[in-house]
Each structure stands twice: as C-alpha cells, then as structure tokens.
Design a protein around this motif. Structure first.
Motif, mmCIF file in Angstrom:
data_model
loop_
_atom_site.group_PDB
_atom_site.id
_atom_site.type_symbol
_atom_site.label_atom_id
_atom_site.label_comp_id
_atom_site.label_asym_id
_atom_site.label_seq_id
_atom_site.Cartn_x
_atom_site.Cartn_y
_atom_site.Cartn_z
ATOM 1 N N HIS A 185 0.830 -1.207 0.000
ATOM 2 C CA HIS A 185 0.000 0.000 0.000
ATOM 3 C C HIS A 185 0.866 1.259 0.000
ATOM 4 O O HIS A 185 0.553 2.242 -0.686
ATOM 5 C CB HIS A 185 -0.926 -0.008 1.220
ATOM 6 C CG HIS A 185 -2.039 -0.996 1.114
ATOM 7 N ND1 HIS A 185 -2.874 -1.309 2.159
ATOM 8 C CD2 HIS A 185 -2.460 -1.750 0.076
ATOM 9 C CE1 HIS A 185 -3.749 -2.222 1.769
ATOM 10 N NE2 HIS A 185 -3.514 -2.504 0.510
ATOM 11 N N GLU A 186 1.961 1.257 0.769
ATOM 12 C CA GLU A 186 2.855 2.410 0.791
ATOM 13 C C GLU A 186 3.534 2.597 -0.562
ATOM 14 O O GLU A 186 3.704 3.730 -1.036
ATOM 15 C CB GLU A 186 3.896 2.227 1.900
ATOM 16 C CG GLU A 186 3.308 2.334 3.307
ATOM 17 C CD GLU A 186 4.272 1.862 4.381
ATOM 18 O OE1 GLU A 186 4.084 2.241 5.546
ATOM 19 O OE2 GLU A 186 5.218 1.101 4.048
ATOM 20 N N SER A 187 3.916 1.498 -1.185
ATOM 21 C CA SER A 187 4.526 1.578 -2.517
ATOM 22 C C SER A 187 3.552 2.163 -3.524
ATOM 23 O O SER A 187 3.911 2.987 -4.372
ATOM 24 C CB SER A 187 4.981 0.186 -2.971
ATOM 25 O OG SER A 187 5.957 -0.334 -2.103
ATOM 26 N N LEU A 188 2.286 1.738 -3.439
ATOM 27 C CA LEU A 188 1.257 2.256 -4.335
ATOM 28 C C LEU A 188 1.052 3.754 -4.125
ATOM 29 O O LEU A 188 0.971 4.533 -5.083
ATOM 30 C CB LEU A 188 -0.056 1.503 -4.104
ATOM 31 C CG LEU A 188 -1.287 2.034 -4.848
ATOM 32 C CD1 LEU A 188 -1.073 1.967 -6.349
ATOM 33 C CD2 LEU A 188 -2.527 1.223 -4.440
ATOM 34 N N LEU A 189 0.980 4.189 -2.869
ATOM 35 C CA LEU A 189 0.786 5.609 -2.578
ATOM 36 C C LEU A 189 1.944 6.446 -3.106
ATOM 37 O O LEU A 189 1.740 7.532 -3.664
ATOM 38 C CB LEU A 189 0.633 5.816 -1.066
ATOM 39 C CG LEU A 189 -0.694 5.376 -0.456
ATOM 40 C CD1 LEU A 189 -0.652 5.495 1.067
ATOM 41 C CD2 LEU A 189 -1.848 6.211 -1.008
ATOM 42 N N LEU A 190 3.167 5.951 -2.960
ATOM 43 C CA LEU A 190 4.327 6.679 -3.465
ATOM 44 C C LEU A 190 4.298 6.777 -4.988
ATOM 45 O O LEU A 190 4.626 7.820 -5.566
ATOM 46 C CB LEU A 190 5.617 5.992 -3.021
ATOM 47 C CG LEU A 190 6.145 6.365 -1.634
ATOM 48 C CD1 LEU A 190 7.348 5.525 -1.275
ATOM 49 C CD2 LEU A 190 6.498 7.843 -1.566
#
Length: 333
Positions: free
Chosen positions: A89-94
């Motif tokens: 999820h953090e990778s997607l947000l970045l």
C-alpha cells in the motif's frame, strides 16, 4: 555528555550522503555541505569530499572529474538505498504521489525522493512478493482522473525552465526569464515568483514583475529560458495563492463577485442540482422544460466561455454586482 565514537559518526555521515546523492543529475560537495548544515549536521566541506571519494569507490556512484567542483550521482541502474519495509500500500501511494505531484513540488525535492520512488516501483514490479503486491500493482489501472472538457496534450516546456522556476519559488529568489507572450513578443523580464498552478495540461507561474505591485500569471511553456538569481526577496505578506484562485484570476477575472441569473434547459442544467455553482445557489422551475439558476460567482472570461458553451440551451443571462446592486448584462440569447 560523552561524544559518539568517530566510527559511528563516519557511518552516520556516509548514510546521510548516500541518501542525498541523486539520480539523473549531479550534486557537488558544496551543495551536500549546505544540505547537511541545514539539517543540523556540522561537518567541514573537506570531510564531505573525503567521504564522497570513498563512497564513489565502493558504491555505484559516478564521480564526474571533467571539471571542478566534481559532481556525484548514482548510476541509473544502481540499487541505491533500499527501503525494504515499504508495504504494497505504501509503494502504491508513493507511485501515485510521484505521478500527481511531479509538477507541483520543487524539482530538487522530487529528485531527492528518487530513491524512494524507484524502490516503490521495484516493490510493485516484483512478482515474487505475492498476492497483495499484485493487487496493488493493478490499482492504477482501476482508477482514473477524467477530463471535464476536451482533452488536450500538455505543451512542451523548455529544458531547465521548470527546475529553475521551482528552485527560485522554493527559495524566495528573484527569477530572470526570457518570456514570449501569446502575441509572439519576446523580451527578458525579472520577476518575483509567488506561486505555481496547474490548470488542465498547462502550468502557470504567478509572479510580480520587478518594480510592480500587482500579480500576473505567466504560462511556463512560453518561457524560453529561466535562471534563478542569487538575490533573495521577502515574500509579500499580502499575497495568498488560494485567494488569488478564489478571485478567479486563473479564469481571467479580477475578483469581482456578481449575482448571476440565467435560464437553462432542464436536461442541460440537471448537473447543477448535484454540483452547484455556489453555496447560495437557488434553482426555480420555470416550466416547459426550463429552470432558472441564481448564484453568487466570480465574474470572469471563463464564466462567459462556460455559459456560451451551452449554446441555445441557455437564455436570459444577467448579472449584478453583489455590492452595490447595479444590473449589467453578460450575455443575452
């Protein structure tokens, strides 16, 4: 308080330097020295130079020795510093942040985040990471921001212009431009950069010309050359980018608020019941498939273009200033 061992200090300095060395552009020891000083790490420039020499021998860091001061950068395919704890999820947000903020954040700030963005892309591209990563990788293909008017391709911006503009805007420094207006007239100007706005596919710089106290919006794609000056300025306390936008300045208005009244066919104006023009909008049924809309809005060229876009589906368009009450006609059909 006992001092930390020299070895630990050296390791901490090396980690900070590895984090701050960019990809795609070079950075000098002097620039890194300033960054570390701003972050509260007092080191001599010579110490930083020695560390950079050592790091360039042990990591995939290029040292450009063609001229002094030497420049350093990570090689394009280098692993850089990984961020292994990034979740899907953090990778997607970045990844989404990189796409939507690339023109709205200072260029140097975006470049300093290159390592995180690259790690996010690698995380989402690793098929061995399991079901959650695959779902996150699919998400950008499941959502989209769609145009509210005819889509246009973005105009090209001259190399180096966005970088110089964002640097000057971030550092409150004067900006020297070679600007060509819509009529084709080209001249050098010196401006005080105050804001950057994206309107559809175009980027605009809000600024004040040297010697003037009013704001103007300059299209970035009409800037042929840009150079950030070393001279700083005090940002005007009376300028607010949000108010500039609210006053309709990006819609070619002057901030004059009017009470607008017009009749529109029910089918053409149905969306105004769901997405009103203003908080005080009122809608009255006129019968025969028409309705009357009254709302307080900013008078601007964009408003008139919007009204004309309805063609024969709009009639009896009038406006009067909110203060004082004086009736004027915008458009009659």
């Amino acid at each position: 308080m006992p001092q930390r061992p020299d070895t630990l200090e050296s390791v901490l300095l090396a980690v900070e330097l590895l984090r701050r060395i960019p990809r795609g552009r070079k950075i000098t020891a002097a620039e890194l020295h300033r960054q570390l000083k701003d972050a509260g790490m007092e080191r001599t420039e010579r110490t930083i130079q020695r560390q950079l020499e050592m790091l360039s021998r042990h990591f995939e860091i290029e040292r450009d020795e063609r001229s002094k001061p030497y420049g350093y950068r990570w090689l394009e395919r280098a692993q850089h510093l990984a961020v292994p704890h990034l979740t899907p999820h953090e990778s997607l947000l970045l990844q989404l942040a990189e796409e939507h903020l690339k023109h709205l954040l200072p260029t140097r700030l975006m470049q300093s985040m290159d390592g995180f963005f690259a790690q996010a892309r690698r995380n989402l591209g690793d098929d061995s990471q399991g079901h959650n990563v695959r779902l996150a990788r699919e998400w950008p293909r499941k959502v989209r921001v769609v145009a509210t008017s005819q889509p246009l391709l973005p105009p090209s911006i001259a190399p180096g212009v966005l970088e110089a503009v964002s640097d000057a805007l971030y550092g409150n420094r004067w900006l020297e431009l070679d600007y060509q207006n819509a009529a084709g007239k080209r001249k050098p100007v010196k401006v005080m950069p105050l804001g950057l706005a994206q309107q559809g596919p175009r980027l605009y710089l809000v600024c004040r010309y040297e010697g003037f106290g009013n704001e103007r919006s300059l299209a970035l794609h009409r800037v042929r050359k840009a150079q950030a000056s070393t001279l700083a300025f005090e940002r005007p306390a009376d300028f607010d980018l949000q108010k500039y936008d609210d006053d309709g300045r990006f819609g070619f208005g002057e901030g004059e608020r009017v009470q607008l009244t017009f009749c529109i066919e029910n089918e053409a104006g149905f969306h105004l019941r769901e997405t009103p023009l203003s908080q005080d909008q009122q809608v009255r049924d006129c019968g025969d498939g028409w309705m009357e809309v009254t709302a307080t809005v900013v008078d601007s060229a964009m408003l008139q273009w919007w009204l004309r876009g309805f063609g024969e589906s709009v009639r009896e368009v009038n406006s009067k200033p909110a203060q004082p009450l004086r009736t004027t006609t915008l458009l009659n059909k």
